[in-house]
Enzyme design. Sequence first.
Site, mmCIF file in Angstrom:
data_model
loop_
_atom_site.group_PDB
_atom_site.id
_atom_site.type_symbol
_atom_site.label_atom_id
_atom_site.label_comp_id
_atom_site.label_asym_id
_atom_site.label_seq_id
_atom_site.Cartn_x
_atom_site.Cartn_y
_atom_site.Cartn_z
ATOM 1 C CB CYS A 32 79.797 56.669 33.692
ATOM 2 S SG CYS A 32 80.091 57.978 32.803
ATOM 3 C CB ALA A 33 82.663 51.203 35.187
ATOM 4 N N PRO A 72 81.780 53.091 41.321
ATOM 5 C CG PRO A 72 80.908 52.752 43.376
ATOM 6 C CD PRO A 72 80.837 53.401 42.009
ATOM 7 N N GLY A 124 79.106 48.686 40.892
ATOM 8 C CA GLY A 124 77.886 47.759 41.197
ATOM 9 C C GLY A 124 77.370 47.010 39.899
ATOM 10 N NE ARG A 135 83.295 57.187 41.894
ATOM 11 C CZ ARG A 135 82.152 57.120 42.556
ATOM 12 N NH1 ARG A 135 81.666 57.578 43.764
ATOM 13 N NH2 ARG A 135 80.915 56.849 41.665
ATOM 14 C CG ASP A 170 74.998 53.742 35.893
ATOM 15 O OD1 ASP A 170 73.850 54.225 35.738
ATOM 16 O OD2 ASP A 170 75.489 53.647 36.965
ATOM 17 C CB CYS A 222 70.180 56.723 40.312
ATOM 18 S SG CYS A 222 71.212 57.746 40.933
HETATM 19 C C1 LIG Z 1 76.611 57.372 38.439
HETATM 20 S S1 LIG Z 1 78.418 57.050 38.806
HETATM 21 C C2 LIG Z 1 78.459 55.269 38.004
HETATM 22 C C3 LIG Z 1 77.835 54.393 38.964
HETATM 23 C C4 LIG Z 1 78.398 53.078 38.434
HETATM 24 N N1 LIG Z 1 77.930 52.719 37.218
HETATM 25 C C5 LIG Z 1 78.006 51.698 39.458
HETATM 26 O O1 LIG Z 1 76.983 51.131 39.014
HETATM 27 O O2 LIG Z 1 78.310 51.586 40.459
HETATM 28 C C6 LIG Z 1 78.916 57.782 37.439
HETATM 29 C C7 LIG Z 1 80.426 57.845 37.459
HETATM 30 O O3 LIG Z 1 80.815 58.642 36.257
HETATM 31 C C8 LIG Z 1 82.319 58.804 36.306
HETATM 32 N N2 LIG Z 1 82.382 60.089 35.403
HETATM 33 C C9 LIG Z 1 82.007 61.357 35.402
HETATM 34 N N3 LIG Z 1 82.493 61.773 34.491
HETATM 35 C C10 LIG Z 1 83.068 61.152 33.423
HETATM 36 C C11 LIG Z 1 83.978 61.153 32.276
HETATM 37 N N4 LIG Z 1 84.004 62.180 31.675
HETATM 38 N N5 LIG Z 1 84.552 60.114 31.700
HETATM 39 C C12 LIG Z 1 84.409 58.844 32.598
HETATM 40 N N6 LIG Z 1 83.812 58.728 33.474
HETATM 41 C C13 LIG Z 1 83.095 59.760 34.165
HETATM 42 C C14 LIG Z 1 82.035 59.385 37.949
HETATM 43 O O4 LIG Z 1 83.427 59.357 38.438
HETATM 44 C C15 LIG Z 1 81.306 58.218 38.492
HETATM 45 O O5 LIG Z 1 82.166 57.231 39.011
#
Ligand SMILES: C[S@@+](CC[C@H](N)C(=O)[O-])C[C@H]1O[C@@H](n2cnc3c(N)ncnc32)[C@H](O)[C@@H]1O
Length: 523
Positions: free
Chosen positions: A338-339, A341, A343, A367, A408, A461
């Site tokens: 879940c990468a 944006p 960071g 994103r 994440d 977080c």
């Molecule tokens: C907490 S954020 C990740 C922040 C990121 N790791 C960083 O450090 O910048 C969670 C991410 O999970 C993604 N997400 C949610 N459901 C998902 C899924 N089923 N498969 C892949 N990504 C998913 C969202 O789009 C979001 O960008």
Amino acid sequence: MAQLLSFRVYLSAETQKASSESLKRTQKTRKPFSPGRRGPVAPPRKPQNLNLEVSPHRAVSAVRLMRIEYGGAFADLLNEKGKGSGSNEMSYVERTIGFRTRDLDDRDLRLVTDVVGGTIRWRRFLDHLIGSLCHNERTFRNMEPLLLQILRIAVYEIIKLDMPSYAVVDENVRLAKVALRPGAGDFVNGILRKLVSLKEKDALPLPKVEGDDRAQARALATLHSHPVWMVRRWVKYLGLDEATKLMIWNNSDPGFSLRANTGRDITRADLVERLESLKVPHELSLNLEEFVRIKTGLQTVVQAGLLKEGFCSVQDESAGLIVSVVKPQPGERIMDACAAPGGKTLFMASCLKGQGMIYAMDVNEGRLRILGETAKSHQVDGLITTIHSDLRVFAETNEVRYDKVLLDAPCSGLGVLSKRADLRWNRKLEDMVELTKLQDELLDSASKLVKHGGVLVYSTCSIDPEENEGRVEAFLQRHPEFSIDPVTSFVPSSFVTSQGFFLSNPVKHSLDGAFAARLNRAL
Ligand SMILES: C[S@@+](CC[C@H](N)C(=O)[O-])C[C@H]1O[C@@H](n2cnc3c(N)ncnc32)[C@H](O)[C@@H]1O
């Protein structure tokens, strides 16, 4: 543009761990705002002349608050626009209240940021005071949105910023008169004069923390301006004292950290040198050798182009410590499931020393695109492969196994409320049930991608045990092939819980709240 976007997203990445999906939902369901009574949208007003009598920071703050509450804008994104976005901002002001003010100077901009952030954070507390000073509950409940925002700003300035009362009353009465009508100014005058008199007598109508648990939680929620359900949850998990300290932290001005971009061979010493030349006060992080903490001066860093040129990133140390838990090694193939944006993706890529690959997956294509662009400016794009997919679908069909998988996960963001002023009001108790279900599904899918003998890191977080320890415990019951690898050798000992997990506690560590579990897959 991509750089600006990437800054916005970085800043919110570490602050916005909240699931973007649910925030988007809120955005979609909010109606366009009208400056008049709550209800249907009023027709656009005709542009009028420049008004030099109204204080610009109050007019702009009132309009930003309307956009956030009724127009679905996010507080941090509006604040990040800063200087240079003036004419766009003024056209919003004109469309909403019918006139322009003079342009904002640096001092006005700082005031707008403080007033908007503070008024949002303290909304429940301010509304309690305003409601108590109205003739009856109906007057408060039916108050037109712009009038309410003007009163909130004024009460915040008098009670929380301790600004001279006479000036605040005068200026906000004028704003209400010009933006609404003379009677609105009289109403603001009446409420504020009562408030000032009660403040001078030290007799503000504040609730007492007494009675049963529910009554105490309601009083605390008003005094510290949080939703009642959050207070009840924290009192249950943390006890009254810690819950109170956490709310005080959430209401304080957030600090930020910068990470030197070691992926481009920029050291922390290089970053310190640039900060010194810009006169931005800073402290070295004691936890991570690439990081520097700053309390003020973020706008200076942005304006100097340090983020744009990929010299450094805005990243909270708690996010950096999650990367320490992963401990990327040169040559490894790591799935960041879940990468976006990005960071953590970028920090992990910079740890690979040119060898290995980070596979950065996200369901959100926009994103993910920003992640790709930022990777280029950070010169680590050769170490990152982006994959646009839903992790649950990808894990069903993909045969490849990875040395390490970082999940994440989308979460409530309850650890980052100091940075996300409006998040506390957007988050609902029902979200927690939906989120924990999604976290379980994502954990199951992520586990399929880990090679035998590989590592799965689950992070959030959030400081909520149900999203953290609760999810890991449930996962280990479903997946006996995984076991806890205590994080003792990866992060400083004060961050290690009795179960061997990583937890940054805002009150204890003065960082965002975050959690990570390192789980080994059997050979
Ligand atoms: C907490 S954020 C990740 C922040 C990121 N790791 C960083 O450090 O910048 C969670 C991410 O999970 C993604 N997400 C949610 N459901 C998902 C899924 N089923 N498969 C892949 N990504 C998913 C969202 O789009 C979001 O960008």
